[in-house]
Design an enzyme around this catalytic site. Structure first.
Site, PDB file in Angstrom:
ATOM      1  N   HIS A  99      -2.262   2.014  -3.728  1.00 23.19           N
ATOM      2  CA  HIS A  99      -2.768   1.500  -2.446  1.00 23.19           C
ATOM      3  C   HIS A  99      -4.217   1.006  -2.590  1.00 23.19           C
ATOM      4  O   HIS A  99      -5.140   1.755  -2.269  1.00 23.19           O
ATOM      5  CB  HIS A  99      -2.742   2.622  -1.394  1.00 23.19           C
ATOM      6  CG  HIS A  99      -1.389   2.955  -0.898  1.00 23.19           C
ATOM      7  ND1 HIS A  99      -0.914   2.524   0.314  1.00 23.19           N
ATOM      8  CD2 HIS A  99      -0.401   3.689  -1.458  1.00 23.19           C
ATOM      9  CE1 HIS A  99       0.319   2.979   0.493  1.00 23.19           C
ATOM     10  NE2 HIS A  99       0.655   3.689  -0.570  1.00 23.19           N
TER      11      HIS A  99
ATOM     12  N   CYS B 178       2.982  -0.694  -2.954  1.00 21.16           N
ATOM     13  CA  CYS B 178       3.818   0.508  -2.850  1.00 21.16           C
ATOM     14  C   CYS B 178       5.178   0.182  -2.221  1.00 21.16           C
ATOM     15  O   CYS B 178       5.992  -0.447  -2.883  1.00 21.16           O
ATOM     16  CB  CYS B 178       3.060   1.604  -2.124  1.00 21.16           C
ATOM     17  SG  CYS B 178       3.680   3.226  -2.569  1.00 21.16           S
TER      18      CYS B 178
ATOM     19  N   GLU C 168      -5.886  -0.887  -0.783  1.00 24.00           N
ATOM     20  CA  GLU C 168      -6.567  -0.973   0.517  1.00 24.00           C
ATOM     21  C   GLU C 168      -7.243   0.338   0.897  1.00 24.00           C
ATOM     22  O   GLU C 168      -8.085   0.365   1.794  1.00 24.00           O
ATOM     23  CB  GLU C 168      -5.559  -1.412   1.600  1.00 24.00           C
ATOM     24  CG  GLU C 168      -4.548  -0.378   2.061  1.00 24.00           C
ATOM     25  CD  GLU C 168      -3.409  -0.106   1.070  1.00 24.00           C
ATOM     26  OE1 GLU C 168      -3.418  -0.664  -0.049  1.00 24.00           O
ATOM     27  OE2 GLU C 168      -2.518   0.697   1.427  1.00 24.00           O
TER      28      GLU C 168
HETATM   29  N1  GLN Z   1       8.071   6.310  -1.073  1.00 24.79           N
HETATM   30  C1  GLN Z   1       7.997   5.102  -0.333  1.00 24.79           C
HETATM   31  C2  GLN Z   1       9.291   4.295  -0.475  1.00 24.79           C
HETATM   32  O1  GLN Z   1      10.106   4.623  -1.255  1.00 24.79           O
HETATM   33  C3  GLN Z   1       6.810   4.257  -0.716  1.00 24.79           C
HETATM   34  C4  GLN Z   1       5.552   5.040  -0.467  1.00 24.79           C
HETATM   35  C5  GLN Z   1       4.375   4.207  -0.079  1.00 24.79           C
HETATM   36  O2  GLN Z   1       4.490   3.048   0.292  1.00 24.79           O
HETATM   37  N2  GLN Z   1       3.229   4.829  -0.098  1.00 24.79           N
HETATM   38  O3  GLN Z   1       9.484   3.326   0.204  1.00 24.79           O
END
Ligand code: GLN
Length: 204
Positions: free
Chosen positions: A180, A89, A182
């Protein structure tokens, strides 16, 4: 007597988890579950002596703020050039060669363009089950303000997609997920990364 060095016969990879911000604890547990030794990384010095690194989810802009102190960003840029690194992410955003919506700097190692917050706001976060190239059938994927990999370049293998866009990719010693892994009980994605780390330790 001095403390023993890492025993050479050990087959347990030491994998750092960038612990500046975000949900690093869940990665620590996932790494333990698949037989790796997690190491929290909070300073550039702590990048020495680890076999691989996970950059967790969180807020990529906040990561960048922390990383811009004490040369951490430069050390990390060097590290990801050659050492196995898995970004989830926000971590995927940090690894990408190009970031949009809005543009921001990154580590630039993953041949991909990543659009931040591409699926809407927090309320649009979701848990889905999708197909994957990983053995073992469909995979649960937890999305939280997820980015979208809108374009991939040379050497990027897509291991799972959502609506025709890659959500799990591999490029040599780099792995990235827009979700995610994890946060799910299924440990196949972490297993895959630990196997990648082991193969690099073995010089493959
Ligand atoms: N929206 C976050 C970003 O732009 C990422 C979201 C996340 O890691 N769950 O950095």
């Amino acid at each position: 007597m001095t403390a023993p060095e890492r025993p050479t016969e050990t087959n347990i990879p030491r994998i750092g988890v960038l612990a500046l911000q975000g949900d690093y604890d869940a990665h620590v547990q996932a790494l333990r579950d698949v037989g790796a030794e997690p190491v929290l990384v909070r300073s550039p010095e702590e990048l020495a002596g680890i076999d691989g690194l996970i950059i967790p989810g969180g807020e990529s802009t906040t990561f960048l703020k922390f990383l811009e102190r004490n040369g951490f960003l430069e050390s990390l840029r060097d590290f990801v050039q050659s050492k196995p690194t898995f970004g989830t992410c926000a971590g995927c955003i940090l690894l990408a060669a190009e970031v949009t919506h809005p543009p921001q700097q990154s580590l630039g190692v993953l041949h991909a363009t990543v659009e931040r917050n591409a699926y809407g706001r927090q309320i649009d976060s979701s848990i889905r089950t999708g197909d994957t190239q990983l053995p073992g059938g469909p995979l649960e994927m937890v999305y939280i303000r997820a980015p979208r990999i809108v374009k991939t370049g040379d050497g990027v293998t897509v291991l799972a997609e959502r609506d025709g866009f890659p959500v799990l990719v591999e490029q040599g010693h780099i792995m990235a997920a827009t979700f995610h892994p994890e946060l799910s009980a299924d440990r196949r994605v972490h297993q895959r990364f630990v196997s990648l780390v082991r193969s690099k330790i073995a010089g493959l």
